[in-house]
Each structure stands twice: as C-alpha cells, then as structure tokens.
Design a protein around this motif. Structure first.
Motif, PDB file in Angstrom:
ATOM      1  N   ASP A   1       0.847  -1.210   0.000  1.00  0.00           N
ATOM      2  CA  ASP A   1       0.000   0.000   0.000  1.00  0.00           C
ATOM      3  C   ASP A   1       0.877   1.253   0.000  1.00  0.00           C
ATOM      4  OD1 ASP A   1      -2.273   1.513   0.149  1.00  0.00           O
ATOM      5  OD2 ASP A   1      -2.862   0.870   2.163  1.00  0.00           O
ATOM      6  N   ASP A   2       0.307   2.369  -0.418  1.00  0.00           N
ATOM      7  CA  ASP A   2       0.965   3.694  -0.333  1.00  0.00           C
ATOM      8  C   ASP A   2       2.383   3.662  -0.883  1.00  0.00           C
ATOM      9  OD1 ASP A   2      -1.340   4.303   0.988  1.00  0.00           O
ATOM     10  OD2 ASP A   2      -0.442   4.294   2.979  1.00  0.00           O
TER      11      ASP A   2
ATOM     12  N   GLU B   1      -4.120   5.004  -6.473  1.00  0.00           N
ATOM     13  CA  GLU B   1      -4.979   5.456  -5.360  1.00  0.00           C
ATOM     14  C   GLU B   1      -5.329   6.924  -5.531  1.00  0.00           C
ATOM     15  OE1 GLU B   1      -2.599   5.162  -1.869  1.00  0.00           O
ATOM     16  OE2 GLU B   1      -3.384   3.210  -1.322  1.00  0.00           O
TER      17      GLU B   1
HETATM   18 MG    MG Z   1      -3.114   3.696   0.512  1.00  0.00          MG
END
Ligand code: MG
Ligand code: C2E
Ligand code: MG
Length: 672
Positions: free
Chosen positions: A524-525, A581
């Motif tokens: 993620d991220d 995202e």
């Molecule tokens: Mg994220």
C-alpha cells in the motif's frame, strides 16, 4: 617426783594428800580414768584425722575434675580461637600481648613471630604494614588505631589498609585493665557491596548511569546550579534500532548500543552525564551551562554522529537518533518536570520525522493532554464497540468493473463525532490497541464481504504493529476466514513499507505464511517510504498501490507522472497488478489508465461508504459508461458491473461528507 605426765602428777597429788595415806584404789581408778580419757581423745583425733583425710581426698578429686574441665575448656577455647574468622589479640593492663590467634597472625603476615609478652608498640610495629595510615612499609600504626587501643570504653574503627584491605576493628576493654581486639576483614564484602551499588545505579551493558542515578544527578544539578546558569536534559531515542536488533541478532544490537555509548561520550564534557534509560533510550544531562552555551549545536553533532554507519563485526548498520531537549529552569525546575518536558520534546522530534531534535515548548504539554484524552476515549471505544467499517470500491481498468472494496476503519465517537483513521490509528498503534482493533476489522470485514454479490475482493489494511505479533496475526486471519466462510483468495491484506522496515526476517516469514493460506498481499501507499524498490524485491507482492500523493499531482508535476509511470512499468514487467490510489478527476483517471495501471481507486468513483450502502453503490456504478472522445472505440458497458470513464478534463467539485448517513456515491463524470 620424776618428770611425770601432768595428769598423772595431778592424780598422785590428789591420792597422796598429807592428811591421808596413799589410797591405791583411788589412784588406780584415777589413772584408769586418765587412760580412758586419753583413749577417747585419741579416738576423737583419729576420727578427725580420718574425716580430714576424706575431705582432702574429696577436695583433691574435685580439683582434678576442675583441672580436667579447665583443660577441656582450654582446648575448646583454643580451637575456637584458632578457627575464628576474625583476627583476635588480647593485651594486659600493661599493654603487653597475652594471646592472639592464628587468623591474627595470618592477617598481619606474622606467622612464626612470638608476640606474647610484647608491648602494643612492638606488636603494631610488626603488623604495622597493614595497620599503618601511610604507604605499605611505613611502620607507624595509624593514630586512629592507637587512639582506639588506649580508649577505656568499647569502640569500633573501619581501617583502610594501604594494601587495599579493609578491616573493622572492635575494641573491648577488660575489667583487669587489659583489652581485646577483634579484626574483621571486610574487603570482599565491601567490594561486593560496591558492585551491587554500581549495579543498582548503572546499566550492565554500557556501564552508563541508569534512570535512577540520572534522577539523582539531575536533582543535584538543579539544586546546585550556579546563578544565571542552566541545565539541559536531552532525551535520545535511536531510530531503526529494532530493525538492526531483529535482523542482525541481539549480540549485534548489544555491540551497537556500546558503540553508540562511545560516540555519545566523546561528544560531551567529562562532567556531563550520559545515561541509558533502557532499550534504545539514552539521556544526556548538561550541567551548569553558561548563557552562551549552544545546546542545539551539540544536538546537531549528536544527530550527525549517530547517523554515521556503524561497523558491527563486518556488518554495516545505519541508524539515527531523535532528541528531545528541555532546559532548566525555563522548562521545569525539578527532575520530574524536566524529564517530562524532554520526553514531550522527544515525542515531537519523532513525530517530525525522526533523525532530528526538538526543544520543549508549552504547546507540547497541551498536545500531550490531548493525546491522553484521545487515549482514554480510544480505550473506551474498544470496549463500547464504537468502531465501524466503511468501504471504498476498487475499480478494475481492464474488466471495467468493481473488483472489490477496501475496508476503512471509522470511529463513531459520541464526543468527537466521526473520527478519521489518520487521527486515531497512530495512537492505537502506539498503545498497542491496534492489535485487538485489527482483529476486529478482519472479522467484521470478512463477515460483511460474505454479504456482497459475486466474487468481489475484500482489502483489509494491516498495521506494522500487527506484524510484530506474527503468529497472532496469522491466527487472527485464519479465524476471520473460518468464522465468516470467506475464501482466502478473496482477501487482500494491504501492508505499508513500515511493515518491512520494522522487522525484516520475521516479517517476510509471516508474509509467506499468510500467502500459504491463499490470501493476497498488497503493498500500500507505495513510493512515499525509503528504499521502496528494495522492499518490492524482498517479497513477491500480488499488487502495488501507488500512493495518492503522486496520482493527485500527476496532471501538473512531471516528477509525479514519472514516478507513476516507473512504478506501473515496473509492476507490468514483474507481472504484479498496480492500483492508482486517490483518483479524483477524469484527467487523473485518463493519465493513470494510459500508464497501464490495472486498478484505480478514488473519490471519482466513490468515497468510502458504510457497508449497508454497497448494493446501491454497485447499482450506481453499473450504469453504462459514456464514451470518451480520446478513445478510438467506445467502451462497451459490462452488465452488472461498474464502468470507468477513460477520459475527462473536469475535476470533481465538492466532496460530499462520507459521514452523512445516506451517503451517495460520486456520480461518474460526464464527458465534454
Ligand atoms: Mg493507501
Ligand atoms: P489507505 O489504506 O491508503 O487508504 C486509502 C485512504 O485514502 C483512505 O483514507 C481513503 O478514504 C483515502 N482516499 C481514497 N480515495 C481518495 C481520493 O480520491 N482522494 C483523497 N484525498 N483520499 C482518498 P482513510 O479512510 O482516511 O484512511 C487513511 C489511512 O488509515 C488508510 O490509508 C490506512 O493506512 C489507515 N487505515 C484505515 N483503516 C484501517 C484499518 O482498518 N487498519 C489499519 N491498520 N489502517 C487503516
Ligand atoms: Mg489501504
């Protein structure tokens, strides 16, 4: 008359009175009486002699017994004297040695010297090397010892010998004017005591003062501060120490702490105190600082010294340090207040990104109180079931449909309203509450996902702190899948780079074990951490989510575009799916789609919504997609699936609050 016995003479006189003739009978009678009397006397004397002889005999026997007893006692006394752990000597009233034991002779290396009868002065001259006050070989008994020896009352003396031994000498005056001295060698006891005292006040690994001693020195420094001078307390916390400890092992971690100690010591004055408070926490007390002292310069030097690589037996370790600084009397004038202020400043330095220092200011106290309130509320929230899950759709670009939902935690706090995770998750991680919270999220989300139509994926965020409990996390995932019946293949666990930064070997192991269960692992991220590419290589992730900060700048910043391109390109070549995202505008959507991102997520499609709104959202997203002018072929809408817009230059204007009870999904953008 011949010289006769006076008794016979007396009888004859009576028997031959001139007036009478000699009365022989009477004379005989009287003589016989005399014999009888004499015989009685002899018998009496014999009896008396006999009694006397018996008494003498008894006295003799008693004396013999007494001597025997005395001999036994003497043997015992000698045995006791010779086996005493103390040295003992006795002097008479003329200060001449009466007796001493073997231990005494051993103590003063006087074996073979006959001391009995010698004067105190001669004896001390023999044993003076130990008893003297001066250097070894100086044959004068210490004044203190002589004073004690001449004292009429009992007393004690601790004597430090020049050869390093320590004696306790006890002086006991005797009724006859003499005295007894006992000598206790307490050298070993004192050394053990000193060791224990040091252990109680110092850290065993680094030999630095511990928290207790730091407090003492801080109290002393604060009360003895010269006027106009200040004291500074620096609280230090090593960054990334745990990662080194876990990856290189505890001996390496210990060696690292010892090297850190050396570097810290080299940078401070000899009068300053460097202390280890425990784990990777240190403190430095700068005493009596003149107004011109620049504490920040030292702090800078400390930060840069710790940033230099450490060589741990051939292995290189890179760590950093965060420092909180409090100054007395400005930030507090007692040790507790100063420690608290430095701690708050340290918290601030860590929050500011670590590898830096912060000076305390009063605002930090307010912030700390706020955090404390948040902590109390958060603990209650867990008990009172105040958490809720919202879901945000993930859109598959190729299949043009909703591929799944990401579960996002919300806190419906009665006092604060709906609280976003950015506010409470860091605190929950700090307090360890993230573990039970994460467990709840997994169970709730898996149960919810079982209510969704089709085979939609469920993405759940997992915190780095949950990974520190490797086995427990695996059990938690297994339990959530078992209880809900959700197939493992439908579950994606989203982790951030911090997970891998914290504990490399153990984490990778946990990731593989989770993968064995069948769940997907998503990074993620991506892009906002440190050595992102190295982390991508460390584990074969199923998907990488490009952080929304790049997507949101993709239209205007070429470097953001370059990063999105590089990451999605890397993912394509590695055969990993990629999600963009934070897609908010049609233009962003167009650009990330052109860069081959396989999935998108963002307000353009929907904000996170309560689970109950998912059917409505799915219906809403299943509307046919409009044709985008940039594409040569119109997109064919998929039945019962969401369609994404491929090209648009319009931005989403206002963002509806996701906290509204009947939240509406963001409508798909209309083409120009
Ligand atoms: Mg994220
Ligand atoms: P994340 O995992 O990266 O989640 C995506 C975040 O981006 C969510 O914020 C989402 O609301 C937000 N977002 C999605 N699309 C857009 C967009 O178009 N524009 C903007 N500006 N933001 C968008 P949220 O829900 O506030 O969550 C923030 C972070 O909190 C999450 O980031 C995740 O790291 C953490 N988090 C949320 N729920 C959980 C959880 O259950 N467990 C753990 N450990 N962390 C969670
Ligand atoms: Mg996420």
């Amino acid at each position: 008359m011949a010289d006769l016995h006076r008794l016979l003479t007396k009888q004859l006189v009576r028997a031959t009175r001139p007036d009478r003739s000699v009365d022989l009978d009477m004379l005989c009678q009287m003589v016989s009486l005399s014999y009888q009397e004499e015989e009685r006397d002899r018998k009496r004397i014999d009896r008396a002699n006999l009694l006397m002889a018996e008494e003498i005999d008894a006295a003799h026997r008693h004396l013999e017994r007494l001597i025997e007893t005395l001999q036994v006692q003497n043997t015992r006394f000698e045995a006791a004297l010779e086996n005493m752990s103390q040295g003992l000597c006795m002097f008479d009233k003329d200060r001449r040695m009466v007796v001493c034991n073997r231990r005494y002779l051993d103590m003063f290396k006087l074996q073979g010297v006959d001391l009995v009868g010698q004067s105190l002065a001669e004896v001390t001259r023999h044993g003076c090397c130990a008893l003297s006050a001066g250097a070894e070989g100086d044959c004068l008994a210490s004044e203190a010892y002589l004073t004690l020896a001449l004292s009429p009352t009992r007393g004690m003396l601790q004597h430090d010998c020049p050869d390093g031994r320590v004696f306790i000498i006890a002086h006991e005056p005797l009724p006859d004017g003499g005295f007894v001295h006992t000598f206790d060698d307490i050298t070993a006891w004192r050394a053990a005591n000193a060791k224990m005292a040091r252990m109680a006040s110092h850290d065993a690994l680094t030999d630095l003062p511990n928290r207790l001693l730091l407090r003492e020195r801080l109290d002393f420094a604060l009360t003895h501060r010269a006027s106009g001078h200040s004291c500074a307390l620096l609280c230090l916390d090593l960054d990334r120490f745990k990662a080194v400890n876990d990856s290189l092992g505890h001996p390496a971690g210990d060696a690292l702490l010892q090297q850190v100690t050396q570097r810290l010591r080299q940078l401070v004055r000899g009068t300053d105190t460097v202390a280890r408070l425990g784990g990777d926490e240190f403190a430095i007390l700068l005493d009596n600082l003149s107004p011109s002292t620049k504490v920040e310069e030292l702090a800078e030097r400390l930060v840069s010294a710790i940033e230099q690589p450490f060589d741990l037996d051939g292995q290189t370790a890179n760590i950093g340090v965060s420092i909180g600084i409090a100054i007395a009397p400005r930030d507090g004038n007692d040790s507790l207040a100063l420690i608290k202020a430095a701690d708050l400043a340290l918290y601030d330095a860590k929050a500011a990104g670590r590898g830096c220092f912060s000076f305390f200011d009063a605002g930090m106290d307010t912030a700390a109180q706020g955090r404390r309130r948040l902590e109390i509320d958060l603990r209650r929230a867990l008990k009172e079931d105040e958490f809720q899950l919202y879901y945000q759709p993930l859109m598959n670009v190729g299949a043009q449909n909703v591929s799944g939902f990401e579960a996002l935690l919300r806190w419906n706090c009665p006092r604060r309203g709906m609280v976003q995770p950015d506010v409470f998750i860091p605190m929950a991680e700090e307090l360890g509450l993230i573990v039970p919270m994460g467990d709840w999220v997994l169970r709730r989300a898996c149960l919810d996902a079982m209510q969704w139509p089709g085979e939609l994926m469920l993405a759940v965020n997992v915190s780095a702190k949950q990974f520190l409990q490797g086995g427990a996390l695996i059990e938690s995932v297994q339990a959530a899948l078992r209880v809900s019946g959700l197939p493992a293949e439908r579950l994606e666990l989203e982790i951030t780079e911090t997970v891998l930064m914290d504990n490399t070997h153990a984490t990778i192991d946990t990731l593989y074990r989770l993968r064995e269960l069948g769940v997907h692992i998503v990074m993620d991220d991506f892009g906002i951490g440190y050595s992102s590419l190295a982390y991508l290589r460390s584990f074969p992730f199923d998907k990488v989510k490009i952080d929304k900060s790049f997507v949101q700048e993709i239209e205007h910043k070429s470097d953001a575009m370059a990063i999105v391109r590089a990451v999605s390109g890397l993912c394509s070549s590695l055969g990993i799916a990629s999600t963009a995202e934070g897609v908010e505008t049609s233009e962003q959507l167009r650009l990330v789609t052109a860069e081959d991102c396989t999935e998108v997520q963002g307000y353009l499609f929907s904000r996170p919504i309560p689970g109950a709104d998912i059917p409505r959202l799915l219906e809403r997203l299943a509307l046919p997609l409009p044709v985008t002018p940039a594409l040569p072929q119109p997109l064919t809408p998929l039945p019962n699936s969401a369609h994404i817009e491929r090209r648009s230059t319009r931005r989403v204007a206002a963002k509806p609050s996701e906290c509204a009870p009947d939240v509406q999904p963001q409508p798909l953008q209309q083409p120009h």
